[in-house]
Design a protein around this motif. Structure first.
Motif, mmCIF file in Angstrom:
data_model
loop_
_atom_site.group_PDB
_atom_site.id
_atom_site.type_symbol
_atom_site.label_atom_id
_atom_site.label_comp_id
_atom_site.label_asym_id
_atom_site.label_seq_id
_atom_site.Cartn_x
_atom_site.Cartn_y
_atom_site.Cartn_z
ATOM 1 N N GLU A 92 0.830 -1.203 0.000
ATOM 2 C CA GLU A 92 0.000 0.000 0.000
ATOM 3 C C GLU A 92 0.865 1.253 0.000
ATOM 4 O OE1 GLU A 92 -3.024 0.096 3.008
ATOM 5 O OE2 GLU A 92 -3.623 -1.960 2.606
ATOM 6 N N LYS A 93 1.917 1.239 0.809
ATOM 7 C CA LYS A 93 2.803 2.402 0.879
ATOM 8 C C LYS A 93 3.513 2.623 -0.457
ATOM 9 C CE LYS A 93 6.706 4.354 3.363
ATOM 10 N NZ LYS A 93 7.700 4.176 4.417
ATOM 11 N N ALA A 94 3.994 1.555 -1.069
ATOM 12 C CA ALA A 94 4.692 1.680 -2.353
ATOM 13 C C ALA A 94 3.749 2.195 -3.435
ATOM 14 C CB ALA A 94 5.286 0.337 -2.760
ATOM 15 N N THR A 95 2.501 1.776 -3.395
ATOM 16 C CA THR A 95 1.513 2.250 -4.363
ATOM 17 C C THR A 95 1.226 3.734 -4.153
ATOM 18 O OG1 THR A 95 0.510 0.061 -4.372
ATOM 19 C CG2 THR A 95 -0.794 1.842 -5.287
ATOM 20 N N ARG A 96 1.132 4.145 -2.896
ATOM 21 C CA ARG A 96 0.894 5.556 -2.573
ATOM 22 C C ARG A 96 2.067 6.422 -3.041
ATOM 23 N NH1 ARG A 96 -0.704 4.539 2.348
ATOM 24 N NH2 ARG A 96 1.285 4.937 3.336
ATOM 25 N N VAL A 97 3.282 5.946 -2.808
ATOM 26 C CA VAL A 97 4.483 6.672 -3.245
ATOM 27 C C VAL A 97 4.536 6.741 -4.766
ATOM 28 C CG1 VAL A 97 7.005 6.520 -3.340
ATOM 29 C CG2 VAL A 97 5.830 6.202 -1.177
ATOM 30 N N ALA A 98 4.171 5.655 -5.421
ATOM 31 C CA ALA A 98 4.182 5.628 -6.888
ATOM 32 C C ALA A 98 3.196 6.644 -7.456
ATOM 33 C CB ALA A 98 3.845 4.230 -7.387
ATOM 34 N N ASP A 99 2.028 6.749 -6.850
ATOM 35 C CA ASP A 99 1.022 7.695 -7.337
ATOM 36 C C ASP A 99 1.426 9.143 -7.067
ATOM 37 O OD1 ASP A 99 -0.516 5.605 -8.212
ATOM 38 O OD2 ASP A 99 -1.825 5.585 -6.446
ATOM 39 N N LYS A 100 1.956 9.396 -5.884
ATOM 40 C CA LYS A 100 2.250 10.771 -5.483
ATOM 41 C C LYS A 100 3.564 11.298 -6.058
ATOM 42 C CE LYS A 100 2.155 13.729 -1.421
ATOM 43 N NZ LYS A 100 1.969 13.797 0.022
ATOM 44 N N TYR A 101 4.615 10.474 -6.040
ATOM 45 C CA TYR A 101 5.943 10.943 -6.434
ATOM 46 C C TYR A 101 6.488 10.298 -7.704
ATOM 47 C CZ TYR A 101 5.877 12.652 -1.640
ATOM 48 O OH TYR A 101 5.531 13.275 -0.473
ATOM 49 N N GLN A 102 5.709 9.465 -8.357
ATOM 50 C CA GLN A 102 6.145 8.752 -9.565
ATOM 51 C C GLN A 102 7.436 7.970 -9.310
ATOM 52 O OE1 GLN A 102 5.047 12.172 -9.950
ATOM 53 N NE2 GLN A 102 3.081 11.202 -10.290
ATOM 54 N N GLN A 103 7.460 7.244 -8.194
ATOM 55 C CA GLN A 103 8.600 6.400 -7.849
ATOM 56 C C GLN A 103 8.139 4.951 -7.750
ATOM 57 O OE1 GLN A 103 9.983 8.007 -4.131
ATOM 58 N NE2 GLN A 103 11.435 9.354 -5.145
ATOM 59 N N ILE A 104 9.053 4.039 -8.038
ATOM 60 C CA ILE A 104 8.761 2.617 -7.944
ATOM 61 C C ILE A 104 9.708 2.019 -6.912
ATOM 62 C CG2 ILE A 104 8.679 0.450 -9.215
ATOM 63 C CD1 ILE A 104 8.401 2.423 -11.716
ATOM 64 N N ALA A 105 9.173 1.176 -6.038
ATOM 65 C CA ALA A 105 9.979 0.575 -4.979
ATOM 66 C C ALA A 105 10.396 -0.838 -5.381
ATOM 67 C CB ALA A 105 9.191 0.533 -3.678
ATOM 68 N N PHE A 106 11.662 -1.138 -5.159
ATOM 69 C CA PHE A 106 12.205 -2.465 -5.435
ATOM 70 C C PHE A 106 12.936 -2.981 -4.207
ATOM 71 C CE2 PHE A 106 12.141 -0.601 -9.705
ATOM 72 C CZ PHE A 106 11.533 -1.614 -10.427
ATOM 73 N N ARG A 107 12.878 -4.283 -4.011
ATOM 74 C CA ARG A 107 13.723 -4.942 -3.021
ATOM 75 C C ARG A 107 15.007 -5.295 -3.758
ATOM 76 N NH1 ARG A 107 11.117 -8.578 1.311
ATOM 77 N NH2 ARG A 107 12.843 -8.716 2.745
ATOM 78 N N VAL A 108 16.156 -4.872 -3.217
ATOM 79 C CA VAL A 108 17.432 -5.080 -3.898
ATOM 80 C C VAL A 108 18.420 -5.775 -2.962
ATOM 81 C CG1 VAL A 108 17.139 -3.114 -5.450
ATOM 82 C CG2 VAL A 108 18.271 -2.776 -3.266
ATOM 83 N N ARG A 109 19.517 -6.231 -3.536
ATOM 84 C CA ARG A 109 20.564 -6.870 -2.729
ATOM 85 C C ARG A 109 21.126 -5.877 -1.722
ATOM 86 N NH1 ARG A 109 23.937 -11.228 -5.595
ATOM 87 N NH2 ARG A 109 25.467 -10.413 -4.143
ATOM 88 N N THR A 110 21.545 -6.374 -0.576
ATOM 89 C CA THR A 110 22.053 -5.488 0.471
ATOM 90 C C THR A 110 23.384 -4.845 0.101
ATOM 91 O OG1 THR A 110 23.012 -7.405 1.586
ATOM 92 C CG2 THR A 110 20.865 -6.651 2.355
ATOM 93 N N ASP A 111 24.122 -5.448 -0.820
ATOM 94 C CA ASP A 111 25.410 -4.872 -1.218
ATOM 95 C C ASP A 111 25.313 -4.047 -2.502
ATOM 96 O OD1 ASP A 111 24.923 -7.049 -2.841
ATOM 97 O OD2 ASP A 111 26.995 -7.761 -2.836
ATOM 98 N N ALA A 112 24.101 -3.792 -2.978
ATOM 99 C CA ALA A 112 23.912 -3.028 -4.217
ATOM 100 C C ALA A 112 24.125 -1.538 -3.964
ATOM 101 C CB ALA A 112 22.513 -3.265 -4.769
#
Length: 102
Positions: free
Chosen positions: A21-41
């Motif tokens: 829900e939070k990622a969807t809200r951020v995507a709508d408001k700020y045009q950002q997409i959330a990804f889970r990434v490697r910890t050393d990335a």
């Protein structure tokens, strides 16, 4: 590092999109997409990986280190792994549609 191993590394950087829900809200408001990434990335690796995998232009990357929760089963305590989340801002006119299966 050869070009092939660099590309293989980039393909392993993004683990999954964070669809909450939070990622969807951020995507709508700020045009950002959330990804889970490697910890050393790193931010440049995340940017290159998103551009390579999804064929889009990335404007910026913001990274959040998320601490693992302490969980309990009976009287035994355990801890979930720490993980890293990346908020990726795309340049205007760019879009990633997960529903279409890209």
């Amino acid at each position: 590092m050869s070009a092939l191993s660099t590309q293989e590394r980039l393909l392993q950087v993004i683990l999954a999109p964070q669809i909450t829900e939070k990622a969807t809200r951020v995507a709508d408001k700020y045009q950002q997409i959330a990804f889970r990434v490697r910890t050393d990335a790193t931010k440049p690796e995340i940017k290159a990986a998103v551009e390579l995998v999804f064929k889009v232009e990335v404007d910026s990357v913001t990274v959040v280190n998320v601490g693992g929760k302490v969980k309990r089963a009976g009287r035994t305590f355990g801890r979930r792994k720490d993980w890293k989340k990346a908020y990726v801002s795309l340049k205007p006119g760019q879009e990633i549609n997960f529903a279409a299966g890209e």
